[in-house]
Motif scaffolding. Structure first.
Motif, mmCIF file in Angstrom:
data_model
loop_
_atom_site.group_PDB
_atom_site.id
_atom_site.type_symbol
_atom_site.label_atom_id
_atom_site.label_comp_id
_atom_site.label_asym_id
_atom_site.label_seq_id
_atom_site.Cartn_x
_atom_site.Cartn_y
_atom_site.Cartn_z
ATOM 1 N N UNK A 1 4.494 15.844 7.752
ATOM 2 C CA UNK A 1 4.909 17.223 7.489
ATOM 3 C C UNK A 1 3.730 18.183 7.630
ATOM 4 N N UNK A 2 2.565 17.784 7.125
ATOM 5 C CA UNK A 2 1.371 18.624 7.260
ATOM 6 C C UNK A 2 0.965 18.769 8.725
ATOM 7 N N UNK A 3 1.100 17.684 9.487
ATOM 8 C CA UNK A 3 0.791 17.731 10.922
ATOM 9 C C UNK A 3 1.706 18.707 11.638
ATOM 10 N N UNK A 4 3.002 18.627 11.334
ATOM 11 C CA UNK A 4 3.959 19.560 11.932
ATOM 12 C C UNK A 4 3.609 21.002 11.568
ATOM 13 N N UNK A 5 3.338 21.233 10.295
ATOM 14 C CA UNK A 5 3.019 22.588 9.865
ATOM 15 C C UNK A 5 1.815 23.160 10.594
ATOM 16 N N UNK A 6 0.782 22.336 10.759
ATOM 17 C CA UNK A 6 -0.424 22.794 11.447
ATOM 18 C C UNK A 6 -0.156 23.071 12.922
ATOM 19 N N UNK B 1 5.240 23.806 13.766
ATOM 20 C CA UNK B 1 6.587 23.242 13.799
ATOM 21 C C UNK B 1 7.161 23.175 12.389
ATOM 22 N N UNK B 2 8.483 23.152 12.246
ATOM 23 C CA UNK B 2 9.082 23.044 10.910
ATOM 24 C C UNK B 2 8.710 21.723 10.248
ATOM 25 N N UNK B 3 8.267 21.795 9.019
ATOM 26 C CA UNK B 3 7.821 20.597 8.300
ATOM 27 C C UNK B 3 8.870 20.051 7.343
ATOM 28 N N UNK B 4 9.968 20.781 7.189
ATOM 29 C CA UNK B 4 10.940 20.447 6.149
ATOM 30 C C UNK B 4 11.595 19.091 6.304
ATOM 31 N N UNK B 5 11.856 18.662 7.559
ATOM 32 C CA UNK B 5 12.552 17.389 7.715
ATOM 33 C C UNK B 5 11.748 16.248 7.121
ATOM 34 N N UNK B 6 10.465 16.189 7.404
ATOM 35 C CA UNK B 6 9.667 15.075 6.908
ATOM 36 C C UNK B 6 9.315 15.213 5.437
ATOM 37 N N UNK B 7 9.341 16.441 4.924
ATOM 38 C CA UNK B 7 9.252 16.601 3.471
ATOM 39 C C UNK B 7 10.485 15.983 2.811
ATOM 40 N N UNK B 8 11.660 16.207 3.421
ATOM 41 C CA UNK B 8 12.886 15.593 2.912
ATOM 42 C C UNK B 8 12.852 14.078 3.091
#
Length: 251
Positions: free
Chosen positions: A223-228, A231-238
């Motif tokens: 999720x942090x990689x996506x955010x940086x 990209x949306x990070x929400x899927x991997x946070x879920x």
């Protein structure tokens, strides 16, 4: 060579075993480790040690949430440190700063290596070719990436985003059907239109129950990689929450 292993989990012990088979001495530190770790280390032929001061190479294979703290614990010696943990490029860079010039970024793709052709160790950084030589002619295939010092971690995040992320999505799909009373109907439809999906769900469920506790941190790193990357990070946070619930047997 004398190799220090931090720590002999399922993956680490398997890598340690193949290095022992190649004639290297692989040290591990039993202090504070579980009886299960001791059994894995003994089965792999690892050598118990009090410290890693004399190790020429130190290999870190630990749960993602522990990677930075383990890097802090590495002794200040000339040993080459291979950090083969499932962390974001940002976390990998932080570990590189802690280990200052003696660090190689690594990312493992595949199961614990017991036969050739199943598992790769991606390596990046100035000393990656040196690290790769340690694993030549073993069941763990070294692959050097030249893109950036943290390319190995970036690749691992992108790969696991799908493999483990899709497993979390599958678990959540059935959990939704169960909660709304249509689980049997969904399974029946899977058998008609997606005949392999039920088996994939079962494999994902078994793996998440056994290993979900360490996948939580990996999803957070993705999720942090996506955010940086914007990209949306929400899927991997879920997905992290799905794996946490799987570990607690709470779909």
């Amino acid at each position: 060579m004398r190799v220090g292993l931090l720590h002999p989990g399922e993956m680490g012990a398997a890598i340690g075993a193949l290095l022992v088979q190649r004639g290297h001495e692989v040290l591990w530190l039993p202090r504070g480790r579980s009886e299960e770790s001791a059994r894995r280390a003994a089965a792999a032929g690892l050598t118990r040690g009090d410290n890693l001061e004399d190790a020429e190479v130190i290999l870190s294979v630990v749960p993602p949430h522990a990677a930075v703290d383990v890097a802090r614990s590495v002794p200040d010696t000339p040993a080459l440190v291979i950090d083969a943990n499932a962390v974001s490029p940002m976390t990998a860079a932080r570990i590189g700063e802690l280990l200052d010039g003696r660090w190689v970024d690594g990312g493992i793709v595949g199961p614990p290596p017991t036969r050739a052709g199943t598992t790769r160790l991606y390596l990046s950084g100035d000393r990656a070719p040196e690290a790769a030589r340690l694993f030549e002619d073993t069941c763990l295939e070294p692959v050097v990436l030249d893109d950036s010092p943290v390319a190995a971690s970036a690749l691992k995040m992108a790969y696991a985003a799908w493999t483990k992320g899709s497993a979390a999505l599958l678990l959540s799909a059935l959990a939704s059907a169960r909660a709304t009373g249509v689980e049997d109907a969904l399974r029946a439809e899977w058998r008609r239109s997606q005949p392999k999906l039920e088996d994939r769900w079962q494999a994902a469920s078994d793996s998440a129950t056994a290993k979900g506790w360490r996948w939580v941190g990996e999803m957070e790193e993705i999720a942090a990689t996506y955010g940086a990357a914007g990209l949306p990070s929400g899927f991997h946070e879920a997905a992290a929450e799905i794996f946490d619930r799987a570990t607690r047997s709470d779909p």
